[in-house]
Design a protein around this motif. Structure first.
Motif, PDB file in Angstrom:
ATOM      1  N   GLU A 146       0.846  -1.189   0.000  1.00 44.91           N
ATOM      2  CA  GLU A 146       0.000   0.000   0.000  1.00 44.91           C
ATOM      3  C   GLU A 146       0.882   1.239   0.000  1.00 44.91           C
ATOM      4  OE1 GLU A 146      -2.840   0.192   3.171  1.00 44.91           O
ATOM      5  OE2 GLU A 146      -3.220  -1.974   3.137  1.00 44.91           O
ATOM      6  N   TYR A 147       0.562   2.156  -0.901  1.00 46.23           N
ATOM      7  CA  TYR A 147       1.174   3.486  -0.841  1.00 46.23           C
ATOM      8  C   TYR A 147       0.123   4.484  -1.290  1.00 46.23           C
ATOM      9  CZ  TYR A 147       3.979   7.597  -1.421  1.00 46.23           C
ATOM     10  OH  TYR A 147       4.450   8.885  -1.309  1.00 46.23           O
ATOM     11  N   GLY A 148      -0.300   5.335  -0.362  1.00 44.20           N
ATOM     12  CA  GLY A 148      -1.378   6.261  -0.673  1.00 44.20           C
ATOM     13  C   GLY A 148      -2.620   5.491  -1.096  1.00 44.20           C
ATOM     14  N   PRO A 149      -3.239   5.874  -2.217  1.00 47.63           N
ATOM     15  CA  PRO A 149      -4.455   5.183  -2.662  1.00 47.63           C
ATOM     16  C   PRO A 149      -4.175   3.881  -3.409  1.00 47.63           C
ATOM     17  CG  PRO A 149      -3.956   6.984  -4.148  1.00 47.63           C
ATOM     18  CD  PRO A 149      -2.949   7.073  -3.027  1.00 47.63           C
ATOM     19  N   GLU A 150      -2.911   3.589  -3.696  1.00 47.64           N
ATOM     20  CA  GLU A 150      -2.584   2.395  -4.478  1.00 47.64           C
ATOM     21  C   GLU A 150      -2.542   1.145  -3.604  1.00 47.64           C
ATOM     22  OE1 GLU A 150       0.009   2.383  -8.084  1.00 47.64           O
ATOM     23  OE2 GLU A 150       0.963   4.038  -7.013  1.00 47.64           O
ATOM     24  N   ARG A 151      -3.092   0.057  -4.146  1.00 49.77           N
ATOM     25  CA  ARG A 151      -3.056  -1.250  -3.501  1.00 49.77           C
ATOM     26  C   ARG A 151      -2.674  -2.284  -4.555  1.00 49.77           C
ATOM     27  NH1 ARG A 151      -4.033   2.155  -0.332  1.00 49.77           N
ATOM     28  NH2 ARG A 151      -5.522   2.204   1.407  1.00 49.77           N
ATOM     29  N   TRP A 152      -1.712  -3.139  -4.251  1.00 49.94           N
ATOM     30  CA  TRP A 152      -1.347  -4.205  -5.180  1.00 49.94           C
ATOM     31  C   TRP A 152      -0.646  -5.319  -4.412  1.00 49.94           C
ATOM     32  CZ3 TRP A 152       1.652   0.053  -4.411  1.00 49.94           C
ATOM     33  CH2 TRP A 152       3.032  -0.114  -4.274  1.00 49.94           C
ATOM     34  N   ASP A 153      -0.415  -6.449  -5.067  1.00 53.14           N
ATOM     35  CA  ASP A 153       0.336  -7.522  -4.420  1.00 53.14           C
ATOM     36  C   ASP A 153       1.520  -7.918  -5.293  1.00 53.14           C
ATOM     37  OD1 ASP A 153      -0.342  -9.692  -6.257  1.00 53.14           O
ATOM     38  OD2 ASP A 153      -2.316  -9.759  -5.309  1.00 53.14           O
ATOM     39  N   SER A 154       2.379  -8.774  -4.757  1.00 56.36           N
ATOM     40  CA  SER A 154       3.647  -9.089  -5.417  1.00 56.36           C
ATOM     41  C   SER A 154       3.495  -9.983  -6.639  1.00 56.36           C
ATOM     42  CB  SER A 154       4.619  -9.732  -4.421  1.00 56.36           C
ATOM     43  OG  SER A 154       4.030 -10.846  -3.781  1.00 56.36           O
ATOM     44  N   ASN A 155       2.269 -10.394  -6.955  1.00 65.38           N
ATOM     45  CA  ASN A 155       2.029 -11.115  -8.212  1.00 65.38           C
ATOM     46  C   ASN A 155       1.764 -10.163  -9.370  1.00 65.38           C
ATOM     47  OD1 ASN A 155       2.329 -13.713  -7.182  1.00 65.38           O
ATOM     48  ND2 ASN A 155       0.161 -13.885  -6.611  1.00 65.38           N
ATOM     49  N   GLU A 156       1.622  -8.872  -9.069  1.00 66.64           N
ATOM     50  CA  GLU A 156       1.275  -7.877 -10.084  1.00 66.64           C
ATOM     51  C   GLU A 156       2.502  -7.541 -10.938  1.00 66.64           C
ATOM     52  OE1 GLU A 156      -0.066  -5.756 -12.623  1.00 66.64           O
ATOM     53  OE2 GLU A 156      -1.641  -6.097 -11.130  1.00 66.64           O
ATOM     54  N   GLN A 157       2.476  -7.977 -12.181  1.00 66.72           N
ATOM     55  CA  GLN A 157       3.604  -7.735 -13.077  1.00 66.72           C
ATOM     56  C   GLN A 157       3.319  -6.655 -14.111  1.00 66.72           C
ATOM     57  OE1 GLN A 157       4.931 -11.410 -14.820  1.00 66.72           O
ATOM     58  NE2 GLN A 157       5.183 -12.432 -12.849  1.00 66.72           N
ATOM     59  N   ALA A 158       2.076  -6.486 -14.490  1.00 64.93           N
ATOM     60  CA  ALA A 158       1.747  -5.548 -15.568  1.00 64.93           C
ATOM     61  C   ALA A 158       1.938  -4.099 -15.146  1.00 64.93           C
ATOM     62  CB  ALA A 158       0.317  -5.784 -16.041  1.00 64.93           C
TER      63      ALA A 158
ATOM     64  N   HIS B 102       2.931  -2.934 -11.961  1.00 68.56           N
ATOM     65  CA  HIS B 102       3.980  -2.647 -10.971  1.00 68.56           C
ATOM     66  C   HIS B 102       5.267  -3.432 -11.206  1.00 68.56           C
ATOM     67  CE1 HIS B 102       1.537  -0.064  -8.349  1.00 68.56           C
ATOM     68  NE2 HIS B 102       0.532  -0.825  -8.734  1.00 68.56           N
ATOM     69  N   HIS B 103       5.301  -4.237 -12.252  1.00 68.12           N
ATOM     70  CA  HIS B 103       6.529  -4.933 -12.674  1.00 68.12           C
ATOM     71  C   HIS B 103       7.184  -5.714 -11.535  1.00 68.12           C
ATOM     72  CE1 HIS B 103       6.034  -2.470 -16.242  1.00 68.12           C
ATOM     73  NE2 HIS B 103       6.070  -1.385 -15.497  1.00 68.12           N
ATOM     74  N   CYS B 104       6.373  -6.398 -10.753  1.00 66.46           N
ATOM     75  CA  CYS B 104       6.912  -7.132  -9.611  1.00 66.46           C
ATOM     76  C   CYS B 104       7.671  -8.380 -10.063  1.00 66.46           C
ATOM     77  CB  CYS B 104       5.786  -7.542  -8.666  1.00 66.46           C
ATOM     78  SG  CYS B 104       4.977  -6.141  -7.853  1.00 66.46           S
ATOM     79  N   LYS B 105       8.775  -8.633  -9.388  1.00 67.66           N
ATOM     80  CA  LYS B 105       9.569  -9.841  -9.603  1.00 67.66           C
ATOM     81  C   LYS B 105       9.812 -10.484  -8.244  1.00 67.66           C
ATOM     82  CE  LYS B 105      11.955  -8.037 -13.692  1.00 67.66           C
ATOM     83  NZ  LYS B 105      13.279  -7.708 -14.300  1.00 67.66           N
ATOM     84  N   MET B 106       9.491 -11.772  -8.135  1.00 64.36           N
ATOM     85  CA  MET B 106       9.578 -12.455  -6.854  1.00 64.36           C
ATOM     86  C   MET B 106      10.446 -13.699  -6.988  1.00 64.36           C
ATOM     87  SD  MET B 106       6.438 -13.406  -4.299  1.00 64.36           S
ATOM     88  CE  MET B 106       5.456 -14.084  -5.651  1.00 64.36           C
ATOM     89  N   GLY B 107      11.448 -13.812  -6.131  1.00 68.92           N
ATOM     90  CA  GLY B 107      12.332 -14.960  -6.153  1.00 68.92           C
ATOM     91  C   GLY B 107      11.798 -16.109  -5.318  1.00 68.92           C
ATOM     92  N   ALA B 108      12.449 -17.257  -5.443  1.00 67.32           N
ATOM     93  CA  ALA B 108      12.074 -18.433  -4.657  1.00 67.32           C
ATOM     94  C   ALA B 108      12.722 -18.357  -3.278  1.00 67.32           C
ATOM     95  CB  ALA B 108      12.513 -19.699  -5.381  1.00 67.32           C
TER      96      ALA B 108
ATOM     97  N   GLY C 100       7.659  -1.830  -8.524  1.00 66.83           N
ATOM     98  CA  GLY C 100       7.736  -0.399  -8.775  1.00 66.83           C
ATOM     99  C   GLY C 100       6.399   0.264  -8.508  1.00 66.83           C
ATOM    100  N   PHE C 101       6.431   1.586  -8.316  1.00 67.03           N
ATOM    101  CA  PHE C 101       5.196   2.331  -8.073  1.00 67.03           C
ATOM    102  C   PHE C 101       5.431   3.812  -8.349  1.00 67.03           C
ATOM    103  CE2 PHE C 101       7.593   2.228  -4.170  1.00 67.03           C
ATOM    104  CZ  PHE C 101       7.411   3.466  -3.578  1.00 67.03           C
ATOM    105  N   ARG C 102       4.354   4.522  -8.631  1.00 63.47           N
ATOM    106  CA  ARG C 102       4.448   5.956  -8.882  1.00 63.47           C
ATOM    107  C   ARG C 102       4.727   6.692  -7.574  1.00 63.47           C
ATOM    108  NH1 ARG C 102       5.725   7.594 -13.555  1.00 63.47           N
ATOM    109  NH2 ARG C 102       5.213   9.640 -12.705  1.00 63.47           N
TER     110      ARG C 102
END
Length: 269
Positions: free
Chosen positions: A234-246, A248-254, A265-267
């Protein structure tokens, strides 16, 4: 190579017959030409410095400071980018010549020949093959870094570069899943890739962390129930999770040695 490195752009420079100056900037999102018709370069002569603006690399300039031995071709280009050390001079010909010498060393079975990375290369300088001279250099996009070239966007009153920020999170597995929670650690980076917030330094640990940085609003990271679950941000009004790639371009390791790392990433205007 902008094709292999998404944060780099290619600046191409060309002259023909000591005139007809031309440049282009190519990034993964396409190519933008400057003086495509060879008519709008106002100072296409030895020592003339032409300024441009490109949304990907920012303001930049090109100056051809020399002529070749026959006096017919403009050479000695100097590339300057405002966001790279406040218009630091990039001596294109010298850097391209260094690349050529290293390649020549390797071609003649030399030992301990340097192999880059290289910033610039000379594409055509053989006068027997025509009167066009051209070069290309790799330049980082605004706020990104490359060895020897660190692009820094201006910072604001809160001392961070706004635009596109990043968060890096380390999630530690539960010591005892029956009774323990996850432990999270997070760092915030501004548009210049400089660290501007750290949950550990802020004294925030646990399965949910809410911490302040140089950003105007708190940043929130929250874990869920089991190891396979994503993290929530969460940052300000934005909500997302670490599966979000489109968006927020999230990358999650094993998980490795009891922890996993992820980046999003985020604005951050």
């Amino acid at each position: 190579d902008y094709k292999a490195n998404g944060y780099l752009c290619e600046v191409y420079m060309e002259t023909t017959d000591g005139l007809n100056c031309y440049a282009s900037v190519t990034c993964n999102d396409g190519k933008k030409e400057y003086n495509a018709g060879k008519e709008t370069w106002n100072v296409c002569y030895q020592g003339g410095r032409q300024y441009f603006t490109d949304s990907r690399i920012g303001e930049f300039s090109i100056t051809f400071r020399e002529k070749d031995s026959s006096g017919q071709g403009l050479t000695g280009p100097v590339l300057q980018v405002k966001d790279i050390d406040n218009w630091m001079e990039i001596p294109v010909s010298n850097l391209a010549h260094q690349k050529w010498m290293d390649e020549d060393c390797a071609a003649h079975a030399g030992t301990k020949c340097p192999d880059g990375p290289y910033i610039c290369t000379n594409l055509q300088y053989d006068t027997s093959k025509g009167r066009t001279r051209n070069w290309k250099c790799g330049v980082p996009m605004r706020g990104m870094n490359f060895p020897g070239l660190d692009s820094n966007k201006p910072t604001n009153a809160r001392d961070y570069a706004p635009g596109w920020c990043g968060v890096h999170v380390t999630q530690f597995q539960k010591p005892n899943p029956a009774k323990d929670g996850y432990r999270l650690e997070a760092k915030i980076f501004d548009a210049n890739q400089n660290e501007i917030g750290n949950s550990v330094a802020a004294g925030k640990t646990g399965s949910k962390i809410v911490f302040n940085s140089k950003l105007p609003m708190p940043f929130v990271v929250n874990s869920r129930a089991v190891d396979a679950d994503p993290l929530d941000f969460e940052y300000g009004p934005e909500r997302w999770d670490s599966n979000e790639q489109a968006a927020h371009h999230c990358k999650m390791g094993a998980y490795d040695n009891g922890k996993r790392d992820m980046d999003c990433g985020f604005r951050c205007d």
